[in-house]
Design an enzyme around this catalytic site. Sequence first.
Site, PDB file in Angstrom:
ATOM      1  CG  ASP A  31      -1.758   1.242   1.326  1.00 37.18           C
ATOM      2  OD1 ASP A  31      -2.625   1.476   0.471  1.00 37.18           O
ATOM      3  OD2 ASP A  31      -1.527   2.021   2.275  1.00 37.18           O
ATOM      4  CD  GLU A  81      -3.413  -1.971  -1.125  1.00 39.34           C
ATOM      5  OE1 GLU A  81      -3.661  -0.769  -1.355  1.00 39.34           O
ATOM      6  OE2 GLU A  81      -3.717  -2.522  -0.033  1.00 39.34           O
TER       7      GLU A  81
END
Length: 229
Positions: free
Chosen positions: A50, A122
């Site tokens: 992320d 992610e």
Amino acid sequence: MKQRAVLEERIGYSFQEKSLLRHALTHSSYANEKRMKKAANNERLEFLGDAVLELVSSEFIFKNQPQMPEGEMTKLRASLVCEPTLAFCAREITLGDYLLLGKGEEGTGGRERDSILSDAMEAVIGAIYLDGGFTNAKEFVIRFILSDMDKKKLFFDSKTILQEIVQSRSREPLIYELVKEEGPDHNKKFTVEARLGAVKLSEGSGRTKKGAEQQAAYRAILELRENEE
């Protein structure tokens, strides 16, 4: 389940440490079911990915949109890295086929769930970063998430964009009609038609009515644009 080597070929990156890719694909439900250590699931890699994604997308927008003010850049980044868009990108590389899920999550359609797909996307970014460094992670993000920004924005804003197109061309109302509902309560699949009055424009499906409407709107826009060419 497909071999992970096929996924490596699909994304154009071969892991030196193969365990990192397996780690990125391991959902908490699988780790819990197999009584693995808590850190064995992909949540920590998701956290790292992320951060990499935010940096890469920020730099990409900054360089490619030199006249865009800060507020607009923030909105654009949010639309490009939000859960539905990341899940959309994950589906394009069939990431769900390679996930390690617990039996319960498998049985309730986890491979198609936006939250699981976006988190795995992610986690893969985080795994590539650890395995091959920032440059390789950046290449992955640009190729599979930030490329074709217009297409991604179109998907994210599909219902709004379709409404604007319809209002400029017709007085007929744009309607989303639920035509099919399948599966048990914990694993529903909805099918929706986008209609202009009595005319069917497209059809979309999803785990929620909203998701099905979004897909129907997206397909309708593509169809309308193709007919214009």
